[in-house]
Design an enzyme around this catalytic site. Sequence first.
Site, mmCIF file in Angstrom:
data_model
loop_
_atom_site.group_PDB
_atom_site.id
_atom_site.type_symbol
_atom_site.label_atom_id
_atom_site.label_comp_id
_atom_site.label_asym_id
_atom_site.label_seq_id
_atom_site.Cartn_x
_atom_site.Cartn_y
_atom_site.Cartn_z
ATOM 1 C CB THR A 79 71.992 38.531 51.591
ATOM 2 O OG1 THR A 79 72.767 39.693 51.869
ATOM 3 C CG2 THR A 79 72.842 37.521 50.897
ATOM 4 N N GLY B 281 70.740 38.193 55.785
ATOM 5 C CA GLY B 281 70.558 38.881 57.048
ATOM 6 C C GLY B 281 71.733 39.705 57.519
#
Length: 589
Positions: free
Chosen positions: A402, A489
């Site tokens: 992300t 993450g």
Amino acid sequence: MAAAAGVVLSACTSAPPQQQPAPVDTGPAKQAEAIGNGGVVASVDPYASAIGLEVLRSGGNAVDAAVATAAALGVTEPYSAGIGGGGFFVYYDAASGKVSTLDGRETAPAAADANYFTENGKAIDFNEAVSSGLSVGVPGTPATWDEAARRWGTKPLADLLKPAAKLAGDGFVVDQEFRSQTEENAQRFAYFPATAQIYLPGGAAPAVGSTLRNPDLAATYDLLARDGVGAIYNGAIGAEIIAATNTPKTVPGKTVRAGKLAPSDLAGYKVEPRDPTHAQYRGLDVYGMAGSSSGGIAVAEALNILERGELRGQPKVDVLHRYLEATRLAFADRNRWVGDPTANDVPTAQLLSQEFADSRSCRIDPAKAAASPAGPGDPKAPAACPAPLAPAGAEGNEGHNTTHLTVADAKGNVVAYTLTIEQTGGSGMVVPGRGFILNNELTDFNFVPVTAGVPDPNLAGPSKRPRSSMSPTIVLDKGQPLLAVGSPGGATIITTVTQTLVNRVDLGMSLVDAIAAPRASQRNGAKTEAEPAFLAQPERADLEARGQAFTQVKEIGAAAGVERLPDGRWAAAAEKARRGGGSAMAVNR
């Protein structure tokens, strides 16, 4: 003559000068910290941060800069974010002192049900699901940009898309991180001609120092600027998203599973304004994102658990042990109770209560790690240190790549925005002729119930949003913004944000050092993921003596944040090394 002869001899016998290779251009320089009095931007990418900074310089506010930065990340971080994905937007308004949030998470097709990812009663292969139309949810990012700009911005969305459109057309310099991510996905990118055309020029990952241009994405941004995001939700781009999802275009001999999106799925999509989560920690007010993200809830619960006990001045090993145990318990509760609140009875208020956290904190033994998976508590009926319920399963399938950005402007408005397309490279499918990659967010659903006999809040369903861990967070001190932070993450986002706050608030680190500090992520598993630098600390032996078990991973997260300094200026903080380092920039007037 002797001297002259000596010179001639030296000239004749020395090796010819070696031509030094020209230095490879790796793009704009990065810096991990910047301080200014006219606003700041922190992201993972210098092109994107520079675009956000220019919006601030030209009179735009934090929301304007955040949207423009995010659009630029869709160009330079296309494997992490873009208009084919979704995210969560948290905003502090300086005039009202209010924190607001937007849930721009992707949604499943109306045709989805609890068996969406099963075949013959069994879960289909995860990797097979990722690179398929089946994994693609209705994108929420374009609607989020539009909603944020209309609610709180000062510039029209069309103006905020122009810098990113120009960047896509002009191109950006490929660095090693981008090349490595491309190489890791080259095999599946090659399945899809539209993807390979952009990201595998000549059949291979682009070279470091080369310029990557995406004229299709530039044209798509121009179209959105002209016609608005309705072109996606009710127009030509939407029809092409459906075609790419339901009849994926692949190379001969390769087929992937088709999706089930319908025009009504796109037309019915709405960004959901939600009340932020709230916790008080060491006298500070911590605001985050409620469901469909579990991030704000889990971060708040972990902090509430840590609230009952002083960490400042305590031995570092005790701080680390308690942090790991608090996130272990928070994940046990998150896995059992949190999902899309429109489809599940999520006890948000109870999970956020200090009473519930106190009933859970008693499970922490200062001398011994708890066995995992730990059972969840019952937030609807908290009691004094009750026995936990039956364990409710694992964290899910969230991808780690992300991206996050944080912005503050001169007036004190603040944005923390985390956005994604899920896995590195999402579904792997570029919409032909449009230049953006479609998400694989629906693989965040649990494919089958995790624990037999225990309700699972994260199974697929019609128009449902898969559970996320994104945790954009804003912290206020006596009603004024102190700091904001977030990270990519996957499920490690929750632990990264929690650990960063503990580092900053309890251990007294500067924000940039709190972000750079070695990380460990305990998510109710038998082992804690930890970075090499974390495991190299002298406290490791004591932690292991208490029963903490570790598995080494290369790195965890890539945070970015901002902080208001005592003199009124703002500091932007990004990673020093993770993911090639981040980019903090500041306006000085």
